[in-house]
Every structure is written in structure tokens, then in C-alpha cells.
Enzyme design. Structure first.
Site, mmCIF file in Angstrom:
data_model
loop_
_atom_site.group_PDB
_atom_site.id
_atom_site.type_symbol
_atom_site.label_atom_id
_atom_site.label_comp_id
_atom_site.label_asym_id
_atom_site.label_seq_id
_atom_site.Cartn_x
_atom_site.Cartn_y
_atom_site.Cartn_z
ATOM 1 N N ARG A 1 -1.465 -1.546 -6.307
ATOM 2 C CA ARG A 1 -2.050 -1.759 -7.635
ATOM 3 C C ARG A 1 -1.728 -0.557 -8.525
ATOM 4 N NH1 ARG A 1 -7.764 -2.870 -4.960
ATOM 5 N NH2 ARG A 1 -6.959 -0.991 -3.958
ATOM 6 N N TYR B 1 -15.089 -4.691 9.523
ATOM 7 C CA TYR B 1 -13.755 -4.084 9.515
ATOM 8 C C TYR B 1 -13.097 -4.232 10.880
ATOM 9 C CZ TYR B 1 -10.038 -0.689 9.293
ATOM 10 O OH TYR B 1 -8.817 -0.107 9.352
ATOM 11 N N GLY C 1 -1.322 7.556 1.369
ATOM 12 C CA GLY C 1 -1.485 7.635 2.816
ATOM 13 C C GLY C 1 -0.301 7.156 3.647
ATOM 14 N N ILE C 2 -0.618 6.318 4.623
ATOM 15 C CA ILE C 2 0.382 5.873 5.606
ATOM 16 C C ILE C 2 1.502 5.086 4.927
ATOM 17 C CG2 ILE C 2 0.705 4.373 7.618
ATOM 18 C CD1 ILE C 2 -2.241 5.111 8.413
ATOM 19 N N GLY D 1 0.826 -1.216 0.000
ATOM 20 C CA GLY D 1 0.000 0.000 0.000
ATOM 21 C C GLY D 1 0.852 1.254 0.000
ATOM 22 N N ALA D 2 1.914 1.245 -0.820
ATOM 23 C CA ALA D 2 2.865 2.370 -0.820
ATOM 24 C C ALA D 2 2.414 3.504 -1.739
ATOM 25 C CB ALA D 2 4.252 1.873 -1.246
HETATM 26 N N1 NAP Z 1 -6.337 6.593 7.941
HETATM 27 C C1 NAP Z 1 -6.624 6.224 9.168
HETATM 28 O O1 NAP Z 1 -7.281 6.957 9.917
HETATM 29 C C2 NAP Z 1 -6.129 4.890 9.691
HETATM 30 C C3 NAP Z 1 -6.124 4.685 11.082
HETATM 31 C C4 NAP Z 1 -5.686 3.472 11.591
HETATM 32 C C5 NAP Z 1 -5.247 2.473 10.734
HETATM 33 N N2 NAP Z 1 -5.285 2.686 9.386
HETATM 34 C C6 NAP Z 1 -4.803 1.578 8.535
HETATM 35 O O2 NAP Z 1 -3.677 2.057 7.797
HETATM 36 C C7 NAP Z 1 -3.554 1.323 6.586
HETATM 37 C C8 NAP Z 1 -3.373 2.297 5.427
HETATM 38 O O3 NAP Z 1 -4.519 3.108 5.315
HETATM 39 P P1 NAP Z 1 -4.514 4.615 4.765
HETATM 40 O O4 NAP Z 1 -5.329 5.396 5.717
HETATM 41 O O5 NAP Z 1 -3.153 5.054 4.430
HETATM 42 O O6 NAP Z 1 -5.427 4.412 3.451
HETATM 43 P P2 NAP Z 1 -5.268 4.859 1.931
HETATM 44 O O7 NAP Z 1 -4.733 6.248 1.800
HETATM 45 O O8 NAP Z 1 -6.604 4.553 1.317
HETATM 46 O O9 NAP Z 1 -4.182 3.825 1.385
HETATM 47 C C9 NAP Z 1 -4.472 2.462 1.283
HETATM 48 C C10 NAP Z 1 -3.328 1.774 0.558
HETATM 49 O O10 NAP Z 1 -3.627 0.365 0.503
HETATM 50 C C11 NAP Z 1 -3.408 -0.071 -0.824
HETATM 51 N N3 NAP Z 1 -4.265 -1.217 -1.143
HETATM 52 C C12 NAP Z 1 -5.578 -1.397 -0.880
HETATM 53 N N4 NAP Z 1 -5.993 -2.571 -1.399
HETATM 54 C C13 NAP Z 1 -4.911 -3.138 -1.989
HETATM 55 C C14 NAP Z 1 -4.689 -4.339 -2.710
HETATM 56 N N5 NAP Z 1 -5.698 -5.214 -2.939
HETATM 57 N N6 NAP Z 1 -3.450 -4.608 -3.174
HETATM 58 C C15 NAP Z 1 -2.431 -3.738 -2.972
HETATM 59 N N7 NAP Z 1 -2.569 -2.584 -2.296
HETATM 60 C C16 NAP Z 1 -3.802 -2.292 -1.830
HETATM 61 C C17 NAP Z 1 -3.743 1.130 -1.704
HETATM 62 O O11 NAP Z 1 -3.026 1.015 -2.941
HETATM 63 P P3 NAP Z 1 -3.687 0.789 -4.392
HETATM 64 O O12 NAP Z 1 -5.106 1.263 -4.321
HETATM 65 O O13 NAP Z 1 -2.827 1.595 -5.308
HETATM 66 O O14 NAP Z 1 -3.552 -0.679 -4.628
HETATM 67 C C18 NAP Z 1 -3.175 2.268 -0.876
HETATM 68 O O15 NAP Z 1 -1.801 2.445 -1.150
HETATM 69 C C19 NAP Z 1 -4.807 0.443 6.501
HETATM 70 O O16 NAP Z 1 -4.495 -0.863 6.926
HETATM 71 C C20 NAP Z 1 -5.768 1.093 7.481
HETATM 72 O O17 NAP Z 1 -6.710 0.179 7.995
HETATM 73 C C21 NAP Z 1 -5.695 3.867 8.844
#
Ligand code: NAP
Length: 277
Positions: free
Chosen positions: A38, A180, A17-18, A13-14
Site C-alpha cells: 500500500r 493469527y 521488513g522481510i 509486502g515489499a
Molecule cells: N517479524 C517476524 O518476527 C516474523 C516471523 C515469522 C513470520 N513473519 C511473517 O513475515 C511476513 C512479513 O512480516 P514482517 O515482519 O516483515 O512485517 P512488517 O515489517 O510489518 O511488513 C509487513 C508488510 O506487509 C505489507 N502489508 C500488510 N498488509 C497489506 C495489505 N493489505 N496489502 C499490501 N501489503 C500489505 C506491508 O506493506 P504496506 O503497509 O505498505 O501495505 C509491509 O510491507 C508476515 O506474513 C509475517 O506474518 C514475521
């Protein structure tokens, strides 16, 4: 962090976001980062930015969908052939579509468990096996763990926001989030489970779960909120920046080998405790 210079990290997920912040921070710490997503073009843009900034490390974009086991195997193989194998794995890719239990869409619940749980388990299994086959005993696994939404009425708009604390262990009363939350409970159990297995194997491989509260990323939009509501949520509620999570990861990774930071819970200052049930 000096001992990690030149070593290899896989970050899932690079592209956003995180995960993007973690990939950036590790590359700035002189690591070689295999950035999986992806949307490979976004990881390529990040890699180019880092090169321009003169980072000591580098990001290597590898296209992959973590819900395909063959993609996971391909990423592991690519990393071994091109970079000699990975030393750090960051299971960050995650999704959180709303799933109301009495009327959810099958594809949404599958997406949650295939991305947040099964992909994380497969990647971790293959990574640990690869470390052991190569005789690397100081590898480190990170799970970006709990994200649980709660809901609040604001300006007559129902906002979704996440709470951290014990969200991966307690059941928060909120329609749409139970599957979730269940996926993050699974990650909590698997984190401690793998730690126990590694102890039994007398391995020095470490595992850390990082559980942030609300972080400003694209996840709310991916989850289905309009860009306006997502922005309103982030502008209204206390939230963390992605770099805060990357900094926490670097802290845990940089501790001496005899220290295992098992769980890091990070609240944005002032996060609403009343929503924690
Ligand atoms: N944001 C928050 O408030 C928060 C808080 C606590 C924990 N988290 C956790 O932190 C993690 C990252 O979340 P984020 O907030 O940074 O979300 P984000 O900005 O939506 O990023 C999600 C990342 O996951 C990748 N991803 C999703 N499905 C995928 C797949 N099938 N194959 C490969 N990559 C995939 C996406 O890449 P592509 O779409 O390019 O594949 C994207 O890079 C998650 O596990 C989330 O549950 C988030």
C-alpha cells in the site's frame, strides 16, 4: 540462481521488513521484482537505492492492497503487460493484530484472515493459472508462514515475541494470538494442499513455506506495541535479521528443478524452546 536472472518475481509486502529484504536480494540476483504494497513510496525508495547500488536486477513498485481482489488482478495484469508475466510469487504481506477471542474487534480478525489467508490464496490461484496459461512449468511460490507470539514478563513489561517450530501446527497457549496462529495453520495446510494438487496436475511448479522465528521488522509496532517496547523486545530476545530470511528463500529458489524445498523453519540461535507447547 543464474537461471533466474532476468526473470520476474512478485513480492507482496515489499515496503518493509522481510518483504523489502527479499525484494532487495532478488534484485541483486538480477531478477525483475514487482514490489507490491500500500505504501508505494517506500518501495520506490528501495528501487532507487538498488539502482544507485548498481543492482543487476530491478524493483518495479506497484501500489496495491492485497485484501482487494481487484488490486491482485491489477498487479497480475500489470506484470503480464509490462514484464511478460511472473515466474515467482512471494506471499509475504501479513498482519498480526492482537485478537482476544472473547472480545476482539471484528475488523482485526477480518484483517488477519483477509491478508494472511484469503489474499495469499487468491494471489496463488491467479499466479498458478497464469503460469499454466503461459506454459511456464518451473514457477515457484513462497509463503512466508508462521509467526506466533508467546508472552513473557520482562522488566515488569509484558513482551510479545514469536516462536517458530510447530507454531503453524500446534496451538500455543497465549491470549490474543489464536486467530493469527489459526491463519498460519491455514497457510501450512494450503501449502501441502497445493503441492498435492500440482503433483496431480503433473506440474513442476514448486511451493515452499518459510517459517521464521522472531525477525527484527516493523511488525511488532504494526501489531500495537510502542516503539520502545518493540525495540526492547528485539534487543532482549534472540532474533533473526530480515536478510537471513531472504537468504533462505534464495537457497530454495536456487536449487535444481527436481528439488523442492517444502518447508524451512529458521530459529534465531537460542530461541526459548520452553515457550513451545
Ligand atoms: N517479524 C517476524 O518476527 C516474523 C516471523 C515469522 C513470520 N513473519 C511473517 O513475515 C511476513 C512479513 O512480516 P514482517 O515482519 O516483515 O512485517 P512488517 O515489517 O510489518 O511488513 C509487513 C508488510 O506487509 C505489507 N502489508 C500488510 N498488509 C497489506 C495489505 N493489505 N496489502 C499490501 N501489503 C500489505 C506491508 O506493506 P504496506 O503497509 O505498505 O501495505 C509491509 O510491507 C508476515 O506474513 C509475517 O506474518 C514475521
Amino acid at each position: 540462481m543464474e537461471r533466474w536472472a532476468g526473470r520476474v518475481a512478485i513480492v507482496t509486502g515489499a515496503s518493509s521488513g522481510i518483504g523489502a529484504a527479499i525484494a532487495r536480494t532478488l534484485a541483486l540476483s538480477a531478477m525483475k521484482v514487482v514490489g507490491v504494497a500500500r505504501r508505494e513510496e517506500r518501495v520506490k525508495e528501495l528501487a532507487a537505492e538498488l539502482r544507485k547500488e548498481g543492482a543487476k536486477g530491478e524493483i518495479f513498485p506497484v501500489q496495491g492492497d492485497v485484501t482487494n481482489e481487484s488490486d491482485i488482478k491489477r498487479v497480475m495484469q500489470w506484470t503480464k503487460e509490462k514484464l511478460g508475466g511472473a515466474d515467482v510469487l512471494v506471499n509475504n504481506a501479513g498482519v498480526a493484530p492482537s485478537c482476544v477471542l472473547h472480545r476482539f474487534r471484528t475488523e482485526n480478525i477480518r484483517k488477519i484472515y483477509e491478508t494472511n489467508v484469503i489474499a495469499l490464496a487468491l494471489f496463488t490461484r491467479d499466479f498458478v493459472q497464469d503460469l499454466r496459461a503461459r506454459g511456464v512449468d518451473d514457477g515457484h511460490i513462497f509463503h512466508i508462514n508462521r509467526f506466533t507470539k508467546n508472552s513473557k514478563w520482562h522488566n515488569n513489561v509484558k513482551l510479545n515475541f514469536n516462536v517458530s517450530s510447530t507454531a503453524g501446527q500446534s496451538i500455543i497457549h497465549n491470549r490474543g494470538i489464536y486467530p493469527y496462529s489459526g491463519s498460519k495453520h491455514a497457510v501450512t495446510v494450503m501449502t501441502e494442499g497445493l503441492r498435492r494438487e500440482l503433483v496431480e496436475l503433473e506440474s513442476k511448479i514448486r511451493i515452499t513455506s518459510i517459517s521464521p522465528g522472531l525477525v527484527r521488522t516493523e511488525i511488532l509496532e504494526v501489531t500495537g506495541l510502542t516503539p520502545d517496547i518493540a525495540k526492547q523486545t528485539y534487543d532482549t530476545l534472540p532474533c533473526l535479521e530480515t536478510k537471513d530470511i531472504a537468504d533462505a528463500l534464495v537457497y530454495a529458489l536456487g536449487t535444481p528443478p527436481h528439488v523442492q524445498i517444502h518447508e524451512i523453519t529458521i530459529h534465531p540461535t537460542g530461541e526459548d524452546f520452553r515457550s513451545l507447547l
